[in-house]
Write a protein that holds these residues in place. Structure first.
Motif, PDB file in Angstrom:
ATOM      1  N   THR A  39       0.851  -1.190   0.000  1.00 44.14           N
ATOM      2  CA  THR A  39       0.000   0.000   0.000  1.00 44.14           C
ATOM      3  C   THR A  39       0.884   1.236   0.000  1.00 44.14           C
ATOM      4  O   THR A  39       1.761   1.385   0.868  1.00 44.14           O
ATOM      5  N   VAL A  40       0.669   2.098  -0.967  1.00 47.55           N
ATOM      6  CA  VAL A  40       1.477   3.317  -1.121  1.00 47.55           C
ATOM      7  C   VAL A  40       0.548   4.518  -1.081  1.00 47.55           C
ATOM      8  O   VAL A  40      -0.394   4.601  -1.874  1.00 47.55           O
ATOM      9  N   TRP A  41       0.815   5.450  -0.174  1.00 43.84           N
ATOM     10  CA  TRP A  41       0.022   6.673  -0.072  1.00 43.84           C
ATOM     11  C   TRP A  41       0.721   7.795  -0.826  1.00 43.84           C
ATOM     12  O   TRP A  41       1.861   8.162  -0.508  1.00 43.84           O
ATOM     13  N   ILE A  42       0.036   8.347  -1.811  1.00 43.49           N
ATOM     14  CA  ILE A  42       0.541   9.476  -2.589  1.00 43.49           C
ATOM     15  C   ILE A  42      -0.455  10.620  -2.451  1.00 43.49           C
ATOM     16  O   ILE A  42      -1.677  10.407  -2.502  1.00 43.49           O
ATOM     17  N   MET A  43       0.039  11.834  -2.315  1.00 39.10           N
ATOM     18  CA  MET A  43      -0.834  12.981  -2.092  1.00 39.10           C
ATOM     19  C   MET A  43      -1.457  13.475  -3.404  1.00 39.10           C
ATOM     20  O   MET A  43      -0.834  13.418  -4.463  1.00 39.10           O
TER      21      MET A  43
END
Length: 419
Positions: A39-43
């Motif tokens: 899981t990768v959080w990108i703004m």
């Protein structure tokens, strides 16, 4: 801090080596398919969907059995969300954070120490404005991803009409040229009185600081002789236009002011040129860029560097794979793609050449090599919430004693940083 105001504006104009951590191979894998989902959080608005899709496809093809779940996050309320994730057991594996937010998250705990991977990730070549905020008490928690910073956008027609044939190389030349431009109903420069990011650069050029660390405490430093010289230069430059003394570049939007055609210069991210051209199509092709000049020729002035770092939560169940994501986002291939796609400055100075054919981004990259970030205190966001720096600037520009106003602002900063 309003880091996103820089990144979002740069995006209108048109992620990095995280130190590997000891991790459990296969931990969290899917028993049925023997796959590993990260899981990768990108703004939101940091990068384009097309860029993310290219990266996702390439990564999954070269790392069989690993899939990416890239989730777009909103900036509003992200601080609380990330802090909660770092404290929980079900954290994402990689998180994009604002470069000046790393100290806040590191202080809360739960961010992986990546110091042992700095050498492998060419850390000696990182932009200081991205690398320094990611380093807390000698440990590297945030890995630089991309940068954006301010340059001078100028009206080529007004420069030519004033007989100015080349952009200035020093601050003294800048003042001289701006005086020539500030005539005949035109403004030499539109510089709002509370553009404190620009003031910070002038203070750093003089050897001053917004705040300084003494042992385990931070203290405001606007009243130092060096910082006062930075404010004096800002005052002289600001007087060569009609910028309001009691507001910043957003009130009114400075691009709209420039679009009227009687302003010779503004200080903005290069993406601001696109906004100007949208408001005034007649100015298309008539805008130029140069780095904010420094005290001497050959070295641009110091500028505030905004942008993003990448972190890996301690609670990630896939440390090794998460590191590979960060490492590739910070590598040559995806840094080059990112710079060309988003008109950002790459995370390493040696990659600046990939955007040299873009005048605005090239000017930004030249300045980024000497960029800085705000004081690396977990409480700095609280300072910006009330922003005594802005109040101080307005006080000086409206006639208050600079030394007295600076000391009052420094005291407010000290109190907030100590809370």
């Amino acid at each position: 801090m309003k880091i996103r105001s820089i990144a979002a504006a740069a995006a209108i104009a048109v992620t990095l080596p995280l130190a590997a951590c000891s991790s459990s191979s296969g931990q969290g894998s899917d028993a049925a398919g023997d796959t590993e989902e990260l899981t990768v959080w990108i703004m939101r608005d940091s990068v384009s969907d097309a860029y993310l899709k290219r990266f996702e496809k390439d990564f999954e093809q070269r790392h069989k059995g690993t899939t990416l779940d890239i989730q777009i996050q909103e900036w509003d309320g992200i601080g609380e969300k990330i802090t909660a994730a770092l404290a929980g057991r079900d954290a994402p594996d990689v998180i994009e954070v604002g470069n000046t937010q790393v100290a806040q998250y590191a202080a809360s705990g739960g961010v992986k120490d990546l110091t042992d991977k700095v050498g492998e990730l060419a850390g000696a070549d990182w932009l200081p404005g991205l690398a320094d905020p990611g380093k807390i008490d000698g440990k590297q928690y945030g890995i630089p991803w991309y940068a954006a910073n301010r340059v001078v956008i100028y009206n080529k027609d007004l420069f030519a009409a004033a007989g100015v044939t080349a952009p200035p190389k020093t601050r003294d030349e800048w003042l001289e040229i701006t005086r020539k431009l500030d005539a005949g109903g035109n403004q030499g420069i539109y510089l709002p009185g509370q553009n404190w990011y620009t003031l910070a650069g002038f203070i750093w050029d003089e050897g001053g600081e917004l705040a300084e660390r003494e042992g385990d405490t931070w203290k405001g430093a606007l009243h130092s002789p060096e910082a006062l010289r930075g404010m004096e230069f800002y005052q002289r430059l600001q007087a060569l236009g009609d910028g309001p003394k009691d507001s910043d570049e957003a009130k009114p939007p400075q691009a709209d002011v420039f679009a009227k055609g009687d302003v010779a210069q503004i200080i903005s991210v290069p993406g601001g040129a696109k906004i100007i051209e949208q408001a005034a199509p007649a100015l298309a092709g008539k805008l130029g860029f140069f780095p904010v000049p420094g005290p001497t020729a050959g070295r641009p002035g110091a500028t505030f560097t905004g942008g993003s770092d990448l972190i890996i939560p301690e609670a990630s169940a896939h440390h090794d794979a998460a590191y590979q994501v960060v490492k590739e986002l910070a590598g040559d291939k995806w840094q080059t793609d990112l710079a060309k796609t988003m008109s950002y400055v790459p995370n390493r100075t040696s990659l600046a050449g990939v955007i040299e054919d873009n005048e605005g981004t090239a000017a930004m990259a030249a300045a980024a090599a000497h960029g800085r970030a705000t004081p690396n205190s977990p409480q700095w966001a609280a300072v910006e919430a009330t922003n005594p720096v802005k109040q101080y600037m307005t006080a000086v520009l409206t006639g208050s004693d600079p030394a007295k106003a600076a000391k009052e602002a420094s005291d407010k900063i000290t109190k907030t940083l100590g809370s």
